[in-house]
Structure formats: C-alpha cells, structure tokens
Enzyme design. Sequence first.
Site, PDB file in Angstrom:
ATOM      1  N   GLY A  86       0.819  -1.203   0.000  1.00  0.00           N
ATOM      2  CA  GLY A  86       0.000   0.000   0.000  1.00  0.00           C
ATOM      3  C   GLY A  86       0.854   1.255   0.000  1.00  0.00           C
ATOM      4  O   GLY A  86       2.050   1.224   0.300  1.00  0.00           O
ATOM      5  N   CYS A  87       0.237   2.388  -0.341  1.00  0.00           N
ATOM      6  CA  CYS A  87       0.977   3.643  -0.473  1.00  0.00           C
ATOM      7  C   CYS A  87       1.461   4.173   0.883  1.00  0.00           C
ATOM      8  O   CYS A  87       2.644   4.503   1.050  1.00  0.00           O
ATOM      9  CB  CYS A  87       0.122   4.682  -1.183  1.00  0.00           C
TER      10      CYS A  87
END
Length: 350
Positions: free
Chosen positions: A153-154
């Site tokens: 995920g970012c």
Amino acid sequence: MNSSHIRAAIVGSTGYGGVELIRLLQSHPKVTVTSVISSSASGTPIAEGFPHLTEIRTDLLDGIDVDLIRSKADVVFLATPHGVSMKLAPEFLDAGLKVIDLSGDFRLKSGEVYKQWYKHEPADPALVERAVYGLAEVYGDQVAKTDFVSNPGCFTTTTLLGLYPAVKAGWIDPDSIIIDAKSGVSGAGRGLNLSSHYSEINENFKAYKINKHQHTPEIEQVLSEAADKPVITTFTTHLVPMTRGIMCTMYAKLTEQRTSAEFVELYRQFYEGRKFVRIRPDGRWPATKEVFGTNYCDIGFSVDDRTGRVTFISVTDNLVKGAAGQAIQNLNLLMNWDETLGLQFTPVYP
C-alpha cells in the site's frame, strides 16, 4: 516468453492506479501494453475517459477474458478494488501469466486479520502464502524468484521505508512508534466520494479512518518481522488538499543515545545501491513536491536529545512509488532487469 521484451495487460485500467501504469509503461524499453481491461467500459476507447492517453497503442478497452488476455500478454497488473483480485489472480496464474496485484487482497498473511480490517472474506491461504510482498528495497531478492507479487500500500511503503532500517537495527523502541500520515486526494481513487468533493477538501485538512485504516496491520506485519517480535503502532491518516503525495512523520523512542548523522549513515548503508530511496543529509528534510511524479522515496531524520526521541520524515508520490511505479519496479526485479527501467524520471518541480 522473450525475457528481453514482454507484453503487459492492465486490469482495472480506468482507476488512477491503472492509468498511471499505462502512463509509466509507455516509457518502458522492454514492455508493450497490449491490453487495457475494464469490466465496466469494455469496447470503448481508453481516451474517452482519459483524453491525455489519446496516443496509447491499444485502442479499445477489453473485457475480462482469461483466454484472450493469455493470448495477448505475459504479465498482468491487477489494479482492481479489494475483494476482486483474489478472484482473478488464480485464473491468470493457472494460465501461466505473471501477476502483480496492486490491491490489498494478498498483503496480509493472516486471513482473520484481513477479514477484520478489509471487511471481506480472505483469499485462498495457499495463494496468500505464494504471493511475495513487494516492498522492493526489502524483499527484492524474493521478488526476483517469483511469478506473483503483492504490491504494498501507499501509506505502508512510505512508512516502512522510513522505519524499517531503524527497527531492524534495534535503534528505536518499536512499541513507541507513532505514525502521522498525510495524503493527497488521489489516494481515495477516482470514484465519486463526498470526502474528496472539491468543496469538502479545498482549504481543508482532516483526519480519517482513525485507528481503523487498513494499512495498519500491513505496517505492523513487516515491522514485527524486522523487530523479531509483535509490533503495534499508532497510525493516523489525514487528507490534505493536494492531488498527489504522501508525507509520513514518525516518532519513536531511542534505545540508546544516537545522533541524526548516525541515522543518515545507517540508512545510506542499508539502502546502498537502491536508487529509489534518497537519504537527506543531516539537518535537511524532504517535501512531497520533491518526489512528485516519480518512484523516489526521500527520507530525513531529526534526533531530539531533550526527549530521547527521533523524528522520521518520509515522502513519496502515492500513485508512483505508492502504487504503479513500485509495481513496475517489482516487474523489473522478477524479470531480472535493472530495477530502474522505465522509471528514471526527474521529479516535476515546482
């Protein structure tokens, strides 16, 4: 498959992550995008929804047809919502395709933890075990040996690159970690959403998903491995009125007296040769504009002798290093290419 040049399909090509994959792969010297796939817009030109892609080499969006995709591609990027990739990935893997999944469906090793945080039934445990977690600077050697990557995920990428070396070295108390994360609005996706409505976010700054963000267990899973014991963090996310960028400001107690310069040296050694992590010199800290449009993660430090804490500042572009760029970096690694291929962009500034 000719490893000197491969064909790529992108499933979920009408979201921001999928569109960013298309943009970046146009510059990749060893990849041709042969199929862009959307279940909702099959048969329409990609440029109809994204006029900036008028010159893309594939004209029409395909539907999800495994046999068709297998005939047109060697690797599939799944830029789909959570809960969708777990249904598609096994079909593509069984068809002999390499799969890089940008959703959260295969990131968490515990099915119960996934169900708790994502509110979906988990994927097949055998597939979850098969997927290599694609934090490229930490697990790149494993990525190079697989055909199935779960892209991080970012927020997770930005946080972990900033914390992992210090936790691994035992320089900070992992039980004391607090993560204050801020993201641009593109992180919420392209779907209509009140929270990302212009009049709601413009000239506004707000916290969301407090103590409930689904990237929390992903961060804790990797930090627990680094610390060799269970780690629980306080992780708070905020939405800021800009399009792209993540800044994670992180705080932790030192396990013994250290200087900011020592942290700089530790991190430079840990990330030596990894061109997408840039360590700021002592006394300088990064800003989101300095990584805009690129696959870089920039990191800076400040030790506070008065409190015995260290502050980490870590920034990325959420759509590139936080999503599409890291997915391409992982493709380069699993193909045993130079990991920078197709990703050597200078940040857009100002």
